[in-house]
Motif scaffolding. Sequence first.
Motif: not given
Length: 258
Positions: A6-12, A38-42, A60-65
Amino acid sequence: MDLLGSALKGKRALVLGIANEHSIAYGCARIMRRLGAELAVTYLNEKARPHVEPLAEALGAGIFAPCDVSREGELDAVFARIEKEWGGLDVALHSIAFAPKEDLQGRLVDSSAEGFKLAMDISCHSFIRMARLAEPLMGSGGTLMAMSYHGADKVVPNYNLMGPVKAALESAVRYLAYELGPKDIRVHAVSPGPLKTRAASGLKDFDVLLSEATQRAPIGELVDIDDVGLTTAFLATPFARRLTGMTVYVDGGLSIMA
């Protein structure tokens, strides 16, 4: 995915450039998500949205834009939303490239000034703009990554206009690594071997390139989007904390062959 736990846990992480499930950017986003980010995807535009939205939901992207980097203000709007909703950013991955078909499939010497400028703006300068917007959000450091190709360093027949453009991108990576290093922001270019993506299908005789790559690569196999994803995930972890300014080849050793 036990390799990195889980090396990227907590990373955005922001991922630009997913077009469909075959996109390199999707492979990168998928691995980062599995490793806890945590992901933001465009998505490019409303035409592309139906292809990308189900993938963003699965991630499960928290931001989609929307984000068309050629449209003024859209990239800025993505970062404004990230600042408002997350307050910061740890990883930003740029997997965007474009050249007009007539310029891409013709000789470099015949390329139009307009086509060259457009290819350079979308494929290279938008990464610089992304870095500028990411910098103030990476107060505790971070990782910026762009997608390149071996044609930036050596002549690959039919890569044409994109060769000089990707060479500029790799140079930009090195200069950004130098400029942003004091803020603990690391910058890399990742250079995958030939992959069956929608963007690559625009290259002339791409099927021949794929076949030759399989035959010539020391490993004897083509890489896939998850291979690229694992590399980008590694570069974003503390395991790569002393690496920056590199062009990292993910190509089964193809680039070492004469």
